[in-house]
Scaffold this motif. Structure first.
Motif, PDB file in Angstrom:
ATOM      1  N   LEU A   1       0.833  -1.196   0.000  1.00 14.50           N
ATOM      2  CA  LEU A   1       0.000   0.000   0.000  1.00 14.50           C
ATOM      3  C   LEU A   1       0.871   1.251   0.000  1.00 14.50           C
TER       4      LEU A   1
ATOM      5  N   ALA B   1       1.094   4.130  -2.815  1.00 12.55           N
ATOM      6  CA  ALA B   1       0.939   5.553  -2.505  1.00 12.55           C
ATOM      7  C   ALA B   1       2.136   6.342  -3.034  1.00 12.55           C
TER       8      ALA B   1
ATOM      9  N   VAL C   1       1.759   6.881  -6.695  1.00 13.75           N
ATOM     10  CA  VAL C   1       0.743   7.906  -6.964  1.00 13.75           C
ATOM     11  C   VAL C   1       1.346   9.301  -6.782  1.00 13.75           C
ATOM     12  N   VAL C   2       2.074   9.483  -5.690  1.00 11.25           N
ATOM     13  CA  VAL C   2       2.693  10.783  -5.415  1.00 11.25           C
ATOM     14  C   VAL C   2       3.710  11.123  -6.506  1.00 11.25           C
TER      15      VAL C   2
ATOM     16  N   TYR D   1      -8.212  -1.378   1.397  1.00  9.01           N
ATOM     17  CA  TYR D   1      -7.022  -0.997   0.628  1.00  9.01           C
ATOM     18  C   TYR D   1      -7.392  -0.472  -0.751  1.00  9.01           C
TER      19      TYR D   1
ATOM     20  N   LEU E   1      -8.726   2.914  -0.507  1.00 13.63           N
ATOM     21  CA  LEU E   1      -7.665   3.897  -0.248  1.00 13.63           C
ATOM     22  C   LEU E   1      -6.887   4.216  -1.515  1.00 13.63           C
ATOM     23  N   ILE E   2      -6.530   3.144  -2.280  1.00  9.83           N
ATOM     24  CA  ILE E   2      -5.736   3.354  -3.487  1.00  9.83           C
ATOM     25  C   ILE E   2      -6.534   4.143  -4.522  1.00  9.83           C
TER      26      ILE E   2
ATOM     27  N   GLY F   1      -6.635   7.644  -3.609  1.00  7.54           N
ATOM     28  CA  GLY F   1      -5.354   8.289  -3.950  1.00  7.54           C
ATOM     29  C   GLY F   1      -5.309   8.691  -5.402  1.00  7.54           C
TER      30      GLY F   1
ATOM     31  N   CYS G   1      -5.138  12.376  -6.963  1.00  9.32           N
ATOM     32  CA  CYS G   1      -4.048  12.721  -7.880  1.00  9.32           C
ATOM     33  C   CYS G   1      -4.596  13.375  -9.130  1.00  9.32           C
TER      34      CYS G   1
END
Lengths: 81, 167
Positions: A12, A16, A19-20, B34, B37-38, B41, B45
Protein backbone atom coordinates in the motif's frame (compact mmCIF):
# COMPACT_ATOMS: atom_id res chain seq x y z
CA UNK A 1 -2.39 -12.47 9.62
CA UNK A 2 0.19 -10.12 11.13
CA UNK A 3 2.75 -10.94 8.43
CA UNK A 4 0.14 -10.52 5.72
CA UNK A 5 -0.80 -7.18 7.19
CA UNK A 6 2.79 -6.02 7.09
CA UNK A 7 3.19 -7.11 3.49
CA UNK A 8 -0.03 -5.46 2.48
CA UNK A 9 0.90 -2.28 4.25
CA UNK A 10 4.24 -2.25 2.44
CA UNK A 11 2.51 -2.67 -0.88
CA UNK A 12 0.00 0.00 0.00
CA UNK A 13 2.84 2.33 0.89
CA UNK A 14 4.55 1.59 -2.42
CA UNK A 15 1.33 2.24 -4.30
CA UNK A 16 0.94 5.55 -2.50
CA UNK A 17 4.53 6.37 -3.40
CA UNK A 18 3.83 5.71 -7.08
CA UNK A 19 0.74 7.91 -6.96
CA UNK A 20 2.69 10.78 -5.41
CA UNK A 21 5.53 10.35 -7.93
CA UNK A 22 2.99 10.40 -10.78
CA UNK A 23 1.49 13.62 -9.44
CA UNK A 24 4.89 15.28 -9.25
CA UNK A 25 5.74 14.13 -12.77
CA UNK A 26 2.51 15.56 -14.15
CA UNK A 27 3.17 18.84 -12.37
CA UNK A 28 6.67 19.56 -13.65
CA UNK A 29 5.89 19.46 -17.37
CA UNK A 30 5.26 22.78 -19.06
CA UNK A 31 1.57 22.98 -20.04
CA UNK A 32 2.16 24.19 -23.58
CA UNK A 33 -1.46 24.23 -24.71
CA UNK A 34 -2.65 26.16 -21.66
CA UNK A 35 0.26 28.59 -22.03
CA UNK A 36 -0.69 29.19 -25.64
CA UNK A 37 -4.23 30.07 -24.63
CA UNK A 38 -2.96 32.44 -21.97
CA UNK A 39 -0.58 34.05 -24.47
CA UNK A 40 -3.43 34.52 -26.96
CA UNK A 41 -5.57 36.10 -24.27
CA UNK A 42 -2.86 38.52 -23.20
CA UNK A 43 -1.95 39.44 -26.78
CA UNK A 44 -5.62 40.04 -27.51
CA UNK A 45 -5.81 42.34 -24.50
CA UNK A 46 -2.69 44.37 -25.20
CA UNK A 47 -3.13 44.63 -28.96
CA UNK A 48 -6.87 45.25 -28.94
CA UNK A 49 -6.32 48.97 -29.59
CA UNK A 50 -5.18 48.08 -33.12
CA UNK A 51 -8.42 48.84 -34.86
CA UNK A 52 -9.40 51.66 -32.58
CA UNK A 53 -7.84 54.94 -31.65
CA UNK A 54 -4.11 54.56 -31.20
CA UNK A 55 -2.94 54.72 -27.62
CA UNK A 56 -6.41 55.41 -26.29
CA UNK A 57 -7.17 53.26 -23.32
CA UNK A 58 -10.05 50.88 -23.75
CA UNK A 59 -12.12 50.25 -20.65
CA UNK A 60 -12.79 46.69 -21.77
CA UNK A 61 -11.38 44.94 -18.71
CA UNK A 62 -13.79 42.24 -17.70
CA UNK A 63 -14.59 41.98 -14.02
CA UNK A 64 -13.70 38.30 -14.01
CA UNK A 65 -10.29 39.14 -15.34
CA UNK A 66 -8.66 40.50 -12.24
CA UNK A 67 -6.14 38.95 -9.93
CA UNK A 68 -8.69 37.07 -7.89
CA UNK A 69 -9.80 34.98 -10.80
CA UNK A 70 -6.55 33.97 -12.38
CA UNK A 71 -7.58 30.80 -14.10
CA UNK A 72 -7.62 30.87 -17.86
CA UNK A 73 -10.94 30.82 -19.60
CA UNK A 74 -11.18 28.40 -22.44
CA UNK A 75 -12.99 30.64 -24.84
CA UNK A 76 -11.06 30.78 -28.09
CA UNK A 77 -10.01 34.24 -29.15
CA UNK A 78 -11.60 34.60 -32.52
CA UNK A 79 -11.83 38.34 -32.52
CA UNK A 80 -8.26 39.05 -33.54
CA UNK A 81 -7.67 40.66 -36.92
CA UNK B 1 -0.54 -3.77 -7.61
CA UNK B 2 -4.01 -4.61 -6.39
CA UNK B 3 -3.64 -8.17 -7.69
CA UNK B 4 -0.40 -8.54 -5.74
CA UNK B 5 -2.16 -7.31 -2.64
CA UNK B 6 -4.94 -9.83 -3.13
CA UNK B 7 -2.47 -12.67 -3.65
CA UNK B 8 -0.54 -11.83 -0.51
CA UNK B 9 -3.60 -11.23 1.56
CA UNK B 10 -5.36 -14.49 0.77
CA UNK B 11 -2.26 -16.62 1.34
CA UNK B 12 -2.69 -18.65 4.52
CA UNK B 13 -0.05 -17.53 6.98
CA UNK B 14 0.23 -20.74 8.94
CA UNK B 15 0.59 -24.13 7.21
CA UNK B 16 -2.27 -26.41 7.95
CA UNK B 17 -4.41 -23.63 9.22
CA UNK B 18 -7.87 -23.81 7.72
CA UNK B 19 -9.28 -20.48 6.77
CA UNK B 20 -12.45 -19.90 8.66
CA UNK B 21 -15.25 -17.77 7.30
CA UNK B 22 -14.31 -15.12 9.85
CA UNK B 23 -10.80 -14.95 8.43
CA UNK B 24 -12.15 -14.66 4.91
CA UNK B 25 -14.49 -11.89 6.01
CA UNK B 26 -11.59 -10.04 7.63
CA UNK B 27 -9.48 -10.44 4.52
CA UNK B 28 -12.30 -9.15 2.36
CA UNK B 29 -12.84 -6.16 4.58
CA UNK B 30 -9.13 -5.36 4.50
CA UNK B 31 -9.06 -5.73 0.74
CA UNK B 32 -11.97 -3.39 0.30
CA UNK B 33 -10.28 -0.89 2.59
CA UNK B 34 -7.02 -1.00 0.63
CA UNK B 35 -8.69 -0.80 -2.74
CA UNK B 36 -10.77 2.14 -1.55
CA UNK B 37 -7.66 3.90 -0.25
CA UNK B 38 -5.74 3.35 -3.49
CA UNK B 39 -8.62 4.52 -5.68
CA UNK B 40 -9.04 7.53 -3.43
CA UNK B 41 -5.35 8.29 -3.95
CA UNK B 42 -5.76 8.08 -7.72
CA UNK B 43 -8.80 10.33 -7.69
CA UNK B 44 -7.00 12.85 -5.52
CA UNK B 45 -4.05 12.72 -7.88
CA UNK B 46 -6.26 13.30 -10.93
CA UNK B 47 -8.10 16.19 -9.33
CA UNK B 48 -4.80 17.69 -8.18
CA UNK B 49 -3.34 17.40 -11.67
CA UNK B 50 -6.34 19.07 -13.27
CA UNK B 51 -6.29 21.80 -10.64
CA UNK B 52 -2.72 22.63 -11.65
CA UNK B 53 -3.62 25.20 -14.22
CA UNK B 54 -1.63 27.79 -16.06
CA UNK B 55 -1.98 31.11 -14.33
CA UNK B 56 -1.41 34.44 -15.96
CA UNK B 57 -2.41 36.93 -13.34
CA UNK B 58 -0.57 38.70 -10.62
CA UNK B 59 -0.43 42.40 -9.80
CA UNK B 60 2.89 42.61 -11.67
CA UNK B 61 1.46 40.92 -14.78
CA UNK B 62 -1.55 43.24 -14.77
CA UNK B 63 0.73 46.28 -14.56
CA UNK B 64 2.99 45.03 -17.36
CA UNK B 65 0.03 44.29 -19.60
CA UNK B 66 -1.20 47.82 -19.01
CA UNK B 67 2.20 49.27 -19.96
CA UNK B 68 2.45 47.19 -23.11
CA UNK B 69 -1.11 48.05 -24.08
CA UNK B 70 -0.53 51.79 -23.70
CA UNK B 71 2.74 51.65 -25.65
CA UNK B 72 1.30 49.59 -28.48
CA UNK B 73 -0.51 52.52 -30.06
CA UNK B 74 2.77 54.37 -30.43
CA UNK B 75 4.50 51.33 -31.91
CA UNK B 76 1.90 50.52 -34.57
CA UNK B 77 3.25 53.03 -37.17
CA UNK B 78 6.72 51.50 -36.81
CA UNK B 79 5.39 47.96 -37.19
CA UNK B 80 3.47 49.09 -40.28
CA UNK B 81 6.47 50.78 -41.87
CA UNK B 82 8.72 47.80 -41.16
CA UNK B 83 11.07 49.81 -38.98
CA UNK B 84 10.31 47.57 -36.02
CA UNK B 85 9.96 43.81 -36.29
CA UNK B 86 8.98 40.94 -34.04
CA UNK B 87 11.93 38.76 -33.09
CA UNK B 88 11.92 34.99 -32.75
CA UNK B 89 12.65 35.31 -29.01
CA UNK B 90 9.46 37.19 -28.19
CA UNK B 91 10.88 40.71 -28.28
CA UNK B 92 10.93 43.56 -30.81
CA UNK B 93 13.85 45.23 -32.52
CA UNK B 94 14.54 48.29 -34.66
CA UNK B 95 15.40 46.34 -37.79
CA UNK B 96 15.40 49.16 -40.33
CA UNK B 97 16.19 52.58 -38.91
CA UNK B 98 16.37 54.12 -42.39
CA UNK B 99 12.57 54.31 -42.68
CA UNK B 100 12.35 56.35 -39.49
CA UNK B 101 12.96 60.09 -39.83
CA UNK B 102 16.10 61.18 -38.05
CA UNK B 103 14.13 63.17 -35.54
CA UNK B 104 12.08 60.14 -34.54
CA UNK B 105 14.90 57.63 -34.10
CA UNK B 106 15.58 58.45 -30.49
CA UNK B 107 11.97 58.03 -29.51
CA UNK B 108 11.58 54.74 -31.37
CA UNK B 109 14.71 53.41 -29.67
CA UNK B 110 13.28 54.38 -26.30
CA UNK B 111 9.99 52.71 -27.16
CA UNK B 112 11.69 49.48 -28.28
CA UNK B 113 13.88 49.33 -25.16
CA UNK B 114 10.94 49.94 -22.85
CA UNK B 115 8.79 47.40 -24.69
CA UNK B 116 11.49 44.73 -24.46
CA UNK B 117 11.99 45.39 -20.76
CA UNK B 118 8.27 44.95 -20.17
CA UNK B 119 8.07 41.84 -22.33
CA UNK B 120 11.00 40.22 -20.54
CA UNK B 121 9.43 41.09 -17.21
CA UNK B 122 6.07 39.74 -18.41
CA UNK B 123 7.54 36.33 -19.24
CA UNK B 124 9.36 36.21 -15.93
CA UNK B 125 6.31 37.28 -13.94
CA UNK B 126 4.02 34.72 -15.59
CA UNK B 127 6.55 32.01 -14.74
CA UNK B 128 6.66 33.27 -11.16
CA UNK B 129 2.85 33.44 -10.97
CA UNK B 130 2.91 29.71 -11.71
CA UNK B 131 5.63 29.07 -9.15
CA UNK B 132 7.81 27.72 -11.95
CA UNK B 133 10.59 30.24 -12.67
CA UNK B 134 12.19 27.63 -14.94
CA UNK B 135 9.24 27.93 -17.34
CA UNK B 136 10.33 31.41 -18.39
CA UNK B 137 12.05 30.27 -21.60
CA UNK B 138 9.06 28.10 -22.56
CA UNK B 139 6.73 31.03 -21.95
CA UNK B 140 9.01 33.27 -24.02
CA UNK B 141 8.99 30.92 -27.00
CA UNK B 142 5.23 30.42 -26.72
CA UNK B 143 4.73 34.18 -26.78
CA UNK B 144 7.22 34.60 -29.63
CA UNK B 145 5.09 32.31 -31.80
CA UNK B 146 1.80 33.89 -30.76
CA UNK B 147 2.90 37.52 -31.25
CA UNK B 148 3.88 36.55 -34.79
CA UNK B 149 0.66 34.64 -35.36
CA UNK B 150 -1.44 37.65 -34.39
CA UNK B 151 0.75 40.20 -36.19
CA UNK B 152 -1.06 42.19 -38.85
CA UNK B 153 -0.29 41.67 -42.53
CA UNK B 154 2.60 43.89 -43.55
CA UNK B 155 4.43 43.58 -40.24
CA UNK B 156 7.88 42.07 -40.17
CA UNK B 157 8.88 39.09 -38.09
CA UNK B 158 11.97 36.97 -37.60
CA UNK B 159 11.84 33.37 -38.74
CA UNK B 160 13.32 30.45 -36.83
CA UNK B 161 16.51 30.66 -38.92
CA UNK B 162 16.93 34.35 -38.07
CA UNK B 163 15.91 35.80 -41.44
CA UNK B 164 13.24 38.50 -41.67
CA UNK B 165 9.91 37.92 -43.33
CA UNK B 166 7.06 40.26 -44.13
CA UNK B 167 3.71 38.92 -43.09
Amino acid sequence: MIMTNRNSNLILLMAAGFVVAACVTINIYFPAAAAEKVADKIIDEVWQADDEADGREQPREKSGNDTRNNKIDNKPDKTRP
Amino acid sequence: MILATIKLTINPTRPGHERSSEDVNLVHRQLIRYITLISLGFFLCISFASAVDFKASSPAVTQLKQNIKQRHGQLIPFYDSGAVGLTRDGLIVLRDASVVPLSGRQSVNTLVTAENQDRNALYREIALANNHPEWESNIRSTFAQRWIKWAKPGWWYQQENGSWQKK
